[in-house]
Design a protein around this motif. Sequence first.
Motif, PDB file in Angstrom:
ATOM      1  N   PRO A  77      10.860  11.895  16.466  1.00 19.03           N
ATOM      2  CA  PRO A  77      11.161  12.328  17.839  1.00 19.03           C
ATOM      3  C   PRO A  77      10.907  11.211  18.850  1.00 19.03           C
ATOM      4  CG  PRO A  77       9.763  13.927  16.698  1.00 19.03           C
ATOM      5  CD  PRO A  77       9.802  12.709  15.831  1.00 19.03           C
ATOM      6  N   ASP A  78      11.558  11.331  20.001  1.00 24.01           N
ATOM      7  CA  ASP A  78      11.419  10.304  21.036  1.00 24.01           C
ATOM      8  C   ASP A  78       9.964  10.104  21.462  1.00 24.01           C
ATOM      9  OD1 ASP A  78      14.123  10.024  20.907  1.00 24.01           O
ATOM     10  OD2 ASP A  78      14.539  10.672  22.959  1.00 24.01           O
ATOM     11  N   GLY A  79       9.211  11.195  21.529  1.00 23.92           N
ATOM     12  CA  GLY A  79       7.802  11.067  21.924  1.00 23.92           C
ATOM     13  C   GLY A  79       7.018  10.218  20.942  1.00 23.92           C
ATOM     14  N   ASP A  80       7.360  10.324  19.662  1.00 30.05           N
ATOM     15  CA  ASP A  80       6.691   9.500  18.654  1.00 30.05           C
ATOM     16  C   ASP A  80       7.086   8.031  18.798  1.00 30.05           C
ATOM     17  OD1 ASP A  80       5.758  11.929  17.756  1.00 30.05           O
ATOM     18  OD2 ASP A  80       6.423  11.664  15.689  1.00 30.05           O
ATOM     19  N   ILE A  81       8.355   7.782  19.133  1.00 31.50           N
ATOM     20  CA  ILE A  81       8.789   6.398  19.355  1.00 31.50           C
ATOM     21  C   ILE A  81       8.001   5.799  20.517  1.00 31.50           C
ATOM     22  CG2 ILE A  81      10.713   4.881  19.947  1.00 31.50           C
ATOM     23  CD1 ILE A  81      12.604   6.994  18.808  1.00 31.50           C
ATOM     24  N   GLU A  82       7.927   6.534  21.614  1.00 25.87           N
ATOM     25  CA  GLU A  82       7.213   6.029  22.794  1.00 25.87           C
ATOM     26  C   GLU A  82       5.747   5.766  22.469  1.00 25.87           C
ATOM     27  OE1 GLU A  82       6.763   7.014  27.562  1.00 25.87           O
ATOM     28  OE2 GLU A  82       7.454   8.591  26.193  1.00 25.87           O
ATOM     29  N   ARG A  83       5.123   6.661  21.708  1.00 25.10           N
ATOM     30  CA  ARG A  83       3.714   6.493  21.329  1.00 25.10           C
ATOM     31  C   ARG A  83       3.531   5.260  20.444  1.00 25.10           C
ATOM     32  NH1 ARG A  83       3.334  10.820  18.729  1.00 25.10           N
ATOM     33  NH2 ARG A  83       2.958  12.083  20.583  1.00 25.10           N
ATOM     34  N   THR A  84       4.453   5.060  19.518  1.00 21.07           N
ATOM     35  CA  THR A  84       4.364   3.912  18.619  1.00 21.07           C
ATOM     36  C   THR A  84       4.539   2.605  19.380  1.00 21.07           C
ATOM     37  OG1 THR A  84       5.218   5.249  16.790  1.00 21.07           O
ATOM     38  CG2 THR A  84       5.331   2.858  16.542  1.00 21.07           C
ATOM     39  N   VAL A  85       5.522   2.563  20.274  1.00 24.19           N
ATOM     40  CA  VAL A  85       5.738   1.354  21.066  1.00 24.19           C
ATOM     41  C   VAL A  85       4.523   1.066  21.951  1.00 24.19           C
ATOM     42  CG1 VAL A  85       7.154   0.299  22.863  1.00 24.19           C
ATOM     43  CG2 VAL A  85       8.243   1.573  21.005  1.00 24.19           C
ATOM     44  N   ALA A  86       3.928   2.107  22.516  1.00 22.01           N
ATOM     45  CA  ALA A  86       2.745   1.903  23.359  1.00 22.01           C
ATOM     46  C   ALA A  86       1.569   1.346  22.566  1.00 22.01           C
ATOM     47  CB  ALA A  86       2.348   3.227  24.024  1.00 22.01           C
ATOM     48  N   ALA A  87       1.565   1.578  21.249  1.00 28.06           N
ATOM     49  CA  ALA A  87       0.483   1.079  20.396  1.00 28.06           C
ATOM     50  C   ALA A  87       0.705  -0.353  19.926  1.00 28.06           C
ATOM     51  CB  ALA A  87       0.331   1.993  19.176  1.00 28.06           C
TER      52      ALA A  87
ATOM     53  N   ARG B 117      -5.318   6.947  14.534  1.00 23.55           N
ATOM     54  CA  ARG B 117      -4.410   7.807  15.307  1.00 23.55           C
ATOM     55  C   ARG B 117      -3.117   8.043  14.533  1.00 23.55           C
ATOM     56  NH1 ARG B 117      -2.811   4.895  20.411  1.00 23.55           N
ATOM     57  NH2 ARG B 117      -3.158   3.031  19.147  1.00 23.55           N
ATOM     58  N   ARG B 118      -2.486   9.178  14.779  1.00 22.23           N
ATOM     59  CA  ARG B 118      -1.148   9.400  14.244  1.00 22.23           C
ATOM     60  C   ARG B 118      -0.152   8.952  15.292  1.00 22.23           C
ATOM     61  NH1 ARG B 118       1.893  10.919  10.474  1.00 22.23           N
ATOM     62  NH2 ARG B 118       0.115  11.366   9.136  1.00 22.23           N
ATOM     63  N   LEU B 119       0.738   8.041  14.900  1.00 21.00           N
ATOM     64  CA  LEU B 119       1.737   7.531  15.809  1.00 21.00           C
ATOM     65  C   LEU B 119       3.060   8.257  15.667  1.00 21.00           C
ATOM     66  CD1 LEU B 119       1.098   3.677  15.464  1.00 21.00           C
ATOM     67  CD2 LEU B 119       0.145   5.290  17.144  1.00 21.00           C
ATOM     68  N   PHE B 120       3.457   8.589  14.443  1.00 17.55           N
ATOM     69  CA  PHE B 120       4.757   9.241  14.255  1.00 17.55           C
ATOM     70  C   PHE B 120       4.748  10.080  12.993  1.00 17.55           C
ATOM     71  CE2 PHE B 120       5.124   4.972  12.388  1.00 17.55           C
ATOM     72  CZ  PHE B 120       5.554   5.264  11.096  1.00 17.55           C
ATOM     73  N   THR B 121       5.657  11.052  12.967  1.00 21.20           N
ATOM     74  CA  THR B 121       5.896  11.889  11.798  1.00 21.20           C
ATOM     75  C   THR B 121       7.399  12.014  11.600  1.00 21.20           C
ATOM     76  OG1 THR B 121       3.891  13.181  12.224  1.00 21.20           O
ATOM     77  CG2 THR B 121       5.533  14.171  10.772  1.00 21.20           C
ATOM     78  N   PHE B 122       7.887  11.700  10.405  1.00 23.56           N
ATOM     79  CA  PHE B 122       9.314  11.785  10.139  1.00 23.56           C
ATOM     80  C   PHE B 122       9.793  13.231  10.310  1.00 23.56           C
ATOM     81  CE2 PHE B 122       9.486   7.548   9.362  1.00 23.56           C
ATOM     82  CZ  PHE B 122      10.505   7.084   8.536  1.00 23.56           C
TER      83      PHE B 122
ATOM     84  N   VAL C 284       0.843  -1.187   0.000  1.00 26.29           N
ATOM     85  CA  VAL C 284       0.000   0.000   0.000  1.00 26.29           C
ATOM     86  C   VAL C 284       0.883   1.242   0.000  1.00 26.29           C
ATOM     87  CG1 VAL C 284      -1.716   1.318   1.308  1.00 26.29           C
ATOM     88  CG2 VAL C 284      -1.878  -1.174   1.187  1.00 26.29           C
ATOM     89  N   THR C 285       0.637   2.164  -0.915  1.00 31.97           N
ATOM     90  CA  THR C 285       1.348   3.432  -0.934  1.00 31.97           C
ATOM     91  C   THR C 285       0.585   4.407  -0.054  1.00 31.97           C
ATOM     92  OG1 THR C 285       2.046   2.992  -3.212  1.00 31.97           O
ATOM     93  CG2 THR C 285       2.309   5.244  -2.400  1.00 31.97           C
ATOM     94  N   ALA C 286       1.084   4.613   1.160  1.00 39.86           N
ATOM     95  CA  ALA C 286       0.353   5.419   2.148  1.00 39.86           C
ATOM     96  C   ALA C 286       1.304   5.832   3.261  1.00 39.86           C
ATOM     97  CB  ALA C 286      -0.820   4.625   2.719  1.00 39.86           C
ATOM     98  N   ASP C 287       0.852   6.749   4.084  1.00 36.67           N
ATOM     99  CA  ASP C 287       1.610   7.254   5.226  1.00 36.67           C
ATOM    100  C   ASP C 287       1.490   6.263   6.378  1.00 36.67           C
ATOM    101  OD1 ASP C 287       2.729   8.636   7.324  1.00 36.67           O
ATOM    102  OD2 ASP C 287       1.342  10.331   7.247  1.00 36.67           O
ATOM    103  N   ALA C 288       2.569   5.576   6.710  1.00 34.16           N
ATOM    104  CA  ALA C 288       2.536   4.585   7.787  1.00 34.16           C
ATOM    105  C   ALA C 288       2.499   5.228   9.167  1.00 34.16           C
ATOM    106  CB  ALA C 288       3.750   3.667   7.686  1.00 34.16           C
ATOM    107  N   GLY C 289       2.668   6.547   9.222  1.00 39.17           N
ATOM    108  CA  GLY C 289       2.627   7.224  10.508  1.00 39.17           C
ATOM    109  C   GLY C 289       1.254   7.302  11.114  1.00 39.17           C
TER     110      GLY C 289
END
Length: 205
Positions: A122-132, A198-203, A93-98
């Motif tokens: 950012p670290d906050g995005d990493i933590e949010r992604t791991v929590a998901a 939800r948005r988990l991360f943004t490059f 799928v060509t899409a935003d994985a964030g």
Amino acid sequence: MADWRSWHAEYDDAASPMAQRLAAVQQQIALALDRAGPGPLRLLSLCAGQGRDVLPVLAGHPRGGDVRGRLVELDPELAAAARAAAPPSIEVVTADAGTTEAYDDAAPADLLLLCGIFGNVPDGDIERTVAAVPSLLAHGGTVIWTRHRRAPDATSRIRAWFAASGVAETAFLAAPGEGWSVGAGVLRAPSRRPNGTRRLFTFAR
């Protein structure tokens, strides 16, 4: 803005750190398939690039034919390369994985790949992604992730975040110095339903 196509070309140099990291990820994918229970397996790979980590392993592993799943990649050219190499059982799928909108209906997976992400957000995005992760991964499934170890090295915190999310670490491989690292673990906590889009991360670059 990073040139992700040139970045992927580094995989072609067998002596490069990128190629060495790729081999470590592929090893962990094969081990995850080795320990998976019988029956169909579901795969989800975020920021999948050309699929160089997982597609060759599926092609050569005895359990490869049991795997169905989705690779999510934003860059159209990288996604097209993955699509050309993928078997019919793997959707690209060509899409935003964030954002979870790109894969809510593909979770929970038995194998979740979070490679090439944590060094670019950012670290906050990493933590949010791991929590998901418990909403993306089935109980007993394996998650594989990567991160560089340049200062300030965040890998200790990332490993702690995975543990707090119920992931029991099965491997942590690291290149000498401040190079790459590859982590893997099995979700021992109960899987849970995704909580909407939800948005988990943004490059960051």
